[in-house]
Motif scaffolding. Sequence first.
Motif, PDB file in Angstrom:
ATOM      1  N   TYR A 196      -2.400  11.041   1.378  1.00  0.00           N
ATOM      2  CA  TYR A 196      -1.758   9.908   0.668  1.00  0.00           C
ATOM      3  C   TYR A 196      -0.452   9.994   1.295  1.00  0.00           C
ATOM      4  CZ  TYR A 196       0.776  12.669  -2.593  1.00  0.00           C
ATOM      5  OH  TYR A 196       1.528  13.669  -3.147  1.00  0.00           O
ATOM      6  N   TYR A 226      -2.329   5.541 -11.165  1.00  0.00           N
ATOM      7  CA  TYR A 226      -1.924   5.847  -9.682  1.00  0.00           C
ATOM      8  C   TYR A 226      -2.772   4.975  -8.765  1.00  0.00           C
ATOM      9  CZ  TYR A 226      -1.019   9.896 -12.525  1.00  0.00           C
ATOM     10  OH  TYR A 226      -0.422  10.686 -13.487  1.00  0.00           O
ATOM     11  N   LEU A 227      -2.068   4.301  -7.721  1.00  0.00           N
ATOM     12  CA  LEU A 227      -2.636   3.623  -6.796  1.00  0.00           C
ATOM     13  C   LEU A 227      -3.271   4.654  -5.856  1.00  0.00           C
ATOM     14  CD1 LEU A 227      -3.531   0.588  -5.626  1.00  0.00           C
ATOM     15  CD2 LEU A 227      -1.371   0.684  -4.406  1.00  0.00           C
ATOM     16  N   MET A 228      -4.596   4.142  -5.215  1.00  0.00           N
ATOM     17  CA  MET A 228      -5.179   5.345  -4.358  1.00  0.00           C
ATOM     18  C   MET A 228      -5.942   4.515  -3.365  1.00  0.00           C
ATOM     19  SD  MET A 228      -7.812   7.530  -3.159  1.00  0.00           S
ATOM     20  CE  MET A 228      -9.102   7.251  -4.252  1.00  0.00           C
ATOM     21  N   MET A 229      -5.557   4.681  -2.036  1.00  0.00           N
ATOM     22  CA  MET A 229      -6.055   3.782  -0.856  1.00  0.00           C
ATOM     23  C   MET A 229      -6.389   4.515   0.052  1.00  0.00           C
ATOM     24  SD  MET A 229      -3.718   0.408  -1.101  1.00  0.00           S
ATOM     25  CE  MET A 229      -4.676  -0.769  -0.231  1.00  0.00           C
ATOM     26  N   GLU A 243       0.978   4.110  -3.075  1.00  0.00           N
ATOM     27  CA  GLU A 243       0.026   4.926  -3.382  1.00  0.00           C
ATOM     28  C   GLU A 243       0.482   6.306  -3.697  1.00  0.00           C
ATOM     29  OE1 GLU A 243      -4.118   6.871  -1.282  1.00  0.00           O
ATOM     30  OE2 GLU A 243      -2.440   5.603  -0.151  1.00  0.00           O
ATOM     31  N   ARG A 246       1.117   6.503   3.282  1.00  0.00           N
ATOM     32  CA  ARG A 246       2.324   5.490   2.945  1.00  0.00           C
ATOM     33  C   ARG A 246       3.602   5.689   3.921  1.00  0.00           C
ATOM     34  NH1 ARG A 246       3.434   8.710  -2.638  1.00  0.00           N
ATOM     35  NH2 ARG A 246       5.045  10.352  -1.977  1.00  0.00           N
ATOM     36  N   CYS A 273       0.908  -1.151  -0.103  1.00  0.00           N
ATOM     37  CA  CYS A 273      -0.098   0.187  -0.177  1.00  0.00           C
ATOM     38  C   CYS A 273       0.762   1.302   0.265  1.00  0.00           C
ATOM     39  CB  CYS A 273      -0.973  -0.084   1.303  1.00  0.00           C
ATOM     40  SG  CYS A 273      -0.256  -0.304   2.704  1.00  0.00           S
ATOM     41  N   ASP A 296      -9.064  13.626  -1.278  1.00  0.00           N
ATOM     42  CA  ASP A 296      -9.285  12.349  -1.931  1.00  0.00           C
ATOM     43  C   ASP A 296     -10.646  11.653  -1.845  1.00  0.00           C
ATOM     44  OD1 ASP A 296      -6.743  12.002  -2.377  1.00  0.00           O
ATOM     45  OD2 ASP A 296      -6.295  10.910  -0.680  1.00  0.00           O
ATOM     46  N   ALA A 323     -10.107   0.066  -2.858  1.00  0.00           N
ATOM     47  CA  ALA A 323      -8.742   0.526  -3.270  1.00  0.00           C
ATOM     48  C   ALA A 323      -9.033   0.760  -4.790  1.00  0.00           C
ATOM     49  CB  ALA A 323      -7.672  -0.449  -3.278  1.00  0.00           C
TER      50      ALA A 323
END
Length: 411
Positions: A380, A294-297, A260, A384, A257, A322, A305
């Motif tokens: 984010y 882009y990874l976004m969690m 992100e 992270r 994760c 977000d 996710a």
Amino acid sequence: MRAFFLSVTLVFLAVTAQAQDKPAIERQFQSWIQSEIWPRARAKGVSRATFDAAFSGVTLNWDLPDLVPPGTAPETPKRQRQAEFGAPSKYFNRNSIDGATRIGKQMAQRHATALAQTERRTGVPGRIILAIWGRESGYGRVAIPHNVFRVLGTKGFMSTRAEYFSAELIAALQIAEAGHAPESAMKSSWAGALGQPQFMPSSFLNYAADGNGDRKADIWRSEADTIASIGNYLAEHGWVAGRDWGFEVMVPDAVSCTLEGPDQGRPIADWAAMGITRVSGRPFPAHELPGEGYLMMPAGRHGPAFVVTPNFYVLKDYNTSDLYALFVGHVGDRIRFNVGDFRQAWGRVDRLFRSDIAAAQRSLEAMGHDVGGADGLPGYKTRRSIGRWQEARERQATCFPDKGNIAALGG
């Protein structure tokens, strides 16, 4: 013990003095309006009559958040008053989602022509415009209660972003001078946003558009102008026509994760090669595969996710959250494609004070992590950084603040 009671007494006296100083601070505010704001407004073409009418009877609004009265130091508030930066599950509550979707479908039919015209002109899908309109003002149905000059005056005089709000105050005066707003329409949110699309005054001056051909941009009374203005704003901020905003995905445990963020983008084909799949079971659209994603969690490992596109961050230009951008994309999809809820539920997260998260952020900063600032908001970079700290301690990375990691970090 004597020293303790002396300390308590001094704190009490300081608080009492601050309360008693409100009249003095009010006088400073009135002086600041005349000595600082009037010359700037006059330089922008605002007349004395418009200026005096705007500030007639205006006093400080002590109920606004993030105020820093003269003689005090800014501090991180304990509680988060802005929904966009609160618990994800609360933001995506049933009533908000269903109401925005139901009325949005009605508006899609009622304003089909205006939406289609704006989409042709800007490349921004009508469903996205509708979702923003619904989130910002309930499609023009939500009462907007505050006097914009009082809000922006207060925040320009004493807030954590004083210069920003001072500039917005000048822009609001320019709007009044030009007569853009109908009589008595200079009402705003607690942040100073105006009209159905909830534009800050400078955004109105820069991006408001005429959607009905009358050569005016009326974001207060005209639905067509509201639609055109939202579309124009997103287009001017870089909306990429033909690309989606993003996709809900399953992220395997082997994919950290900590990957992100908009600064860790890679072609969507590469995310797919890492084992990230759409929750729908369908492949990523072929035309999206070479494009950057882009990874976004937003809740770390405690919620859904996404692989998002650059358009997601254009939505964040409208509101730097977000959750806001995700809400807009999701509601837009519900309006147009009749999709259901996210496949992965929002997990329960610990209720934390902003001040506690800020303390943990400062600890992470001291270790060399870039958390994006110790503001008490788990963006984010903070998420992270927590994940990287967890991995360095050979813990499972969750990439979200909880009572355990906050305590371990000294929050």
